[in-house]
Design a protein around this motif. Structure first.
Motif, short mmCIF file in Angstrom:
data_model
loop_
_atom_site.label_atom_id
_atom_site.label_comp_id
_atom_site.label_asym_id
_atom_site.label_seq_id
_atom_site.Cartn_x
_atom_site.Cartn_y
_atom_site.Cartn_z
N LEU A 104 -2.97 7.87 -6.57
CA LEU A 104 -3.13 8.06 -5.20
C LEU A 104 -2.55 9.64 -4.97
CD1 LEU A 104 -2.16 4.78 -3.46
CD2 LEU A 104 -4.44 5.97 -3.83
N ALA A 105 -1.56 10.20 -5.76
CA ALA A 105 -0.80 11.25 -5.36
C ALA A 105 -1.52 12.56 -5.92
CB ALA A 105 0.54 11.24 -5.77
N ARG A 106 -2.28 12.42 -7.28
CA ARG A 106 -2.80 13.41 -7.73
C ARG A 106 -4.11 13.36 -8.41
NH1 ARG A 106 1.15 16.23 -6.77
NH2 ARG A 106 2.53 17.13 -8.44
N LEU A 107 -4.61 12.07 -8.54
CA LEU A 107 -5.93 11.92 -9.06
C LEU A 107 -6.84 11.84 -7.84
CD1 LEU A 107 -5.67 9.01 -12.08
CD2 LEU A 107 -5.51 11.75 -11.88
N ARG A 108 -6.41 11.50 -6.64
CA ARG A 108 -7.34 11.46 -5.44
C ARG A 108 -8.78 10.63 -5.72
NH1 ARG A 108 -4.77 14.62 -1.77
NH2 ARG A 108 -3.63 16.09 -2.48
N PRO A 109 -8.56 9.32 -5.90
CA PRO A 109 -9.59 8.74 -5.97
C PRO A 109 -10.54 8.38 -4.73
CG PRO A 109 -7.92 7.15 -5.85
CD PRO A 109 -7.13 8.45 -5.96
N TRP A 110 -11.65 7.96 -5.21
CA TRP A 110 -12.64 7.72 -3.72
C TRP A 110 -12.28 6.76 -2.99
CZ3 TRP A 110 -15.65 3.97 -1.98
CH2 TRP A 110 -16.52 4.27 -0.77
N GLY A 111 -11.93 6.84 -1.73
CA GLY A 111 -11.54 6.08 -0.71
C GLY A 111 -9.74 5.93 -0.84
N GLY A 112 -9.14 7.13 -1.43
CA GLY A 112 -7.69 6.96 -1.44
C GLY A 112 -7.08 6.57 -0.11
N ASN A 113 -7.86 7.42 1.08
CA ASN A 113 -7.01 7.36 2.26
C ASN A 113 -7.14 5.95 2.54
OD1 ASN A 113 -6.38 10.01 2.05
ND2 ASN A 113 -8.28 10.67 2.89
N VAL A 114 -8.34 5.41 2.68
CA VAL A 114 -8.46 4.19 3.14
C VAL A 114 -7.48 2.98 2.19
CG1 VAL A 114 -10.07 2.01 3.28
CG2 VAL A 114 -10.85 4.39 3.49
N ILE A 115 -7.37 3.26 0.96
CA ILE A 115 -6.28 2.55 0.08
C ILE A 115 -4.88 2.59 0.47
CG2 ILE A 115 -5.48 2.02 -2.06
CD1 ILE A 115 -7.93 2.77 -3.18
N LEU A 116 -4.66 3.93 0.88
CA LEU A 116 -3.20 4.13 1.42
C LEU A 116 -2.98 3.71 2.67
CD1 LEU A 116 -0.75 5.76 0.58
CD2 LEU A 116 -1.80 7.71 1.92
N ALA A 117 -4.03 3.88 3.75
CA ALA A 117 -3.78 3.17 5.05
C ALA A 117 -3.53 1.70 4.72
CB ALA A 117 -4.98 3.17 5.94
N LEU A 118 -4.47 0.90 3.88
CA LEU A 118 -4.14 -0.42 3.82
C LEU A 118 -2.79 -1.06 3.05
CD1 LEU A 118 -7.77 -1.51 2.28
CD2 LEU A 118 -6.72 -1.77 4.30
N VAL A 119 -2.34 -0.03 2.29
CA VAL A 119 -1.01 -0.32 1.50
C VAL A 119 0.00 -0.11 2.90
CG1 VAL A 119 0.76 0.76 -0.05
CG2 VAL A 119 -1.72 0.31 -0.78
N LEU A 120 -0.03 0.95 3.60
CA LEU A 120 0.94 1.07 4.65
C LEU A 120 0.86 0.03 5.51
CD1 LEU A 120 2.85 3.11 6.09
CD2 LEU A 120 0.99 4.23 7.18
N ILE A 121 -0.43 -0.47 6.01
CA ILE A 121 -0.58 -1.74 7.02
C ILE A 121 0.16 -2.86 6.43
CG2 ILE A 121 -2.02 -3.17 7.99
CD1 ILE A 121 -4.00 -0.97 8.38
N VAL A 122 0.04 -3.20 5.06
CA VAL A 122 0.66 -4.26 4.38
C VAL A 122 2.06 -4.05 4.60
CG1 VAL A 122 1.11 -5.63 2.09
CG2 VAL A 122 -1.13 -4.84 2.78
N THR A 123 2.76 -3.05 4.51
CA THR A 123 4.08 -3.00 4.59
C THR A 123 4.76 -3.35 5.90
OG1 THR A 123 4.13 -0.64 5.06
CG2 THR A 123 4.03 -1.10 2.89
N LEU A 124 4.02 -3.28 6.82
CA LEU A 124 4.12 -3.57 8.39
C LEU A 124 4.38 -5.12 8.53
CD1 LEU A 124 1.99 -1.03 10.25
CD2 LEU A 124 4.55 -0.91 9.41
N PHE A 125 3.76 -5.83 7.89
CA PHE A 125 3.98 -7.50 7.86
C PHE A 125 5.17 -8.07 7.43
CE2 PHE A 125 -0.63 -6.55 8.54
CZ PHE A 125 -0.98 -7.60 9.58
N PRO A 126 5.86 -8.69 7.91
CA PRO A 126 7.04 -9.42 7.52
C PRO A 126 6.53 -10.23 6.49
CG PRO A 126 6.64 -10.34 9.76
CD PRO A 126 5.78 -9.02 9.54
N GLY A 127 7.33 -10.67 5.42
CA GLY A 127 6.95 -11.52 4.41
C GLY A 127 6.71 -12.84 4.58
#
Length: 287
Positions: A104-127
């Motif tokens: 995500l930091a260097r290779l910048r895959p297609w849809g990387g921003n969407v993936i990063l946003a999904l990862v960020l959203i997941v961290t907001l949910f309590p376990g």
């Protein structure tokens, strides 16, 4: 002494140097008071624990609570269970999270921003919100009373945080080193393993300790997914300590169990203290 002389004398007193250490000492004492209380309680006799008014310091020190903790119950087994689950889930989180963060930091895959946003959203949910879904999965796959029942959820919960933290560190590394490595014939995997990861070792240790502490202290999943006595972890075993009767609360053994359960984390942080400070300061400043 005149008024002007008194005001000059009071102005010369270094109040900041005097009050700042006192304030720091009070804050530290306030934060460590529960820990000190547990440690002192673990060394008190039952008479001192039940004394009225409260005895803050033991009149007689004893190790009976620690001895009973390891003789009446397999507490060494609980420590090994917690250590195994925490270490494996931490290693797996770093092994999966580091390549994902680098991509995500260097290779910048297609849809990387969407993936990063999904990862960020997941961290907001309590376990705890994942509890019912995980319970259904564990029952369907018949993973109850299996170490995988804890390793898989711990890895899944810690993975988004691991990716976000390591990605920020990878972005701060100068690209000139990677460009030079490409000229020397390094592929992406070799650059990650041989160049990038050694340079971000403090970040890996800091992230690993955070994931380890979460897995070590987690209670709800360990209480539900592990019902066999020989598979319980330290938080569950400490919470289920019982007294001689239903109406007795074993304050001494519980305090001893919490001290034993906390001591490995304290030693881990003290051992990697320098790396943790390097990781936190490197992540706080861009450059």
């Amino acid at each position: 002494m005149t008024i002007s002389q008194r005001s000059t004398t009071s102005a010369n007193i270094p109040w900041r140097k005097i009050l700042l250490p006192i304030a720091i000492a009070l804050v530290v004492l306030f934060c460590l008071a529960p820990v000190l209380w547990q440690v002192l309680t673990s060394f008190k006799t039952n008479e001192d624990i039940a004394a009225v008014p409260t005895k803050y310091f033991p009149s007689q020190y004893t190790l009976n609570h620690y001895i009973n903790l390891f003789t009446r119950r397999p507490f060494w087994r609980y420590i090994l269970n917690s250590a195994f689950v925490s270490i494996v889930s931490t290693v797996v989180s770093l092994a999966i999270g580091a390549p994902a963060a680098y991509a995500l930091a260097r290779l910048r895959p297609w849809g990387g921003n969407v993936i990063l946003a999904l990862v960020l959203i997941v961290t907001l949910f309590p376990g705890i919100l994942l509890f019912l879904g995980l319970l259904e999965i564990i029952q369907t796959l018949r993973l109850g009373n299996n170490y995988l029942a804890l390793i898989i959820p711990y890895t899944a919960i810690n993975l988004p945080l691991t990716i976000l933290v390591l990605r920020s560190f990878f972005q701060q590394l100068p690209k000139d080193l990677e460009d030079a490595a490409k000229v020397d014939g390094y592929n992406t995997w070799q650059m990650l393993v041989q160049i990038v990861l050694p340079m971000t070792l403090p970040a890996l240790i800091t992230t690993g300790i955070l994931t380890f502490i979460f897995a070590w202290n987690e209670f709800i999943f360990a209480l539900t997914f592990m019902t066999r006595e020989d598979l319980k972890t330290i938080p569950v075993a400490a919470a289920q300590l019982g007294g001689a009767s239903v109406f007795e609360i074993p304050y001494g053994p519980i305090a001893a169990a919490t001290v034993v359960g906390t001591l490995p984390l304290v030693l881990l942080v003290l051992f990697f203290q320098r790396k943790i400070v390097q990781g936190l300061t490197a992540g706080a400043v861009k450059g």
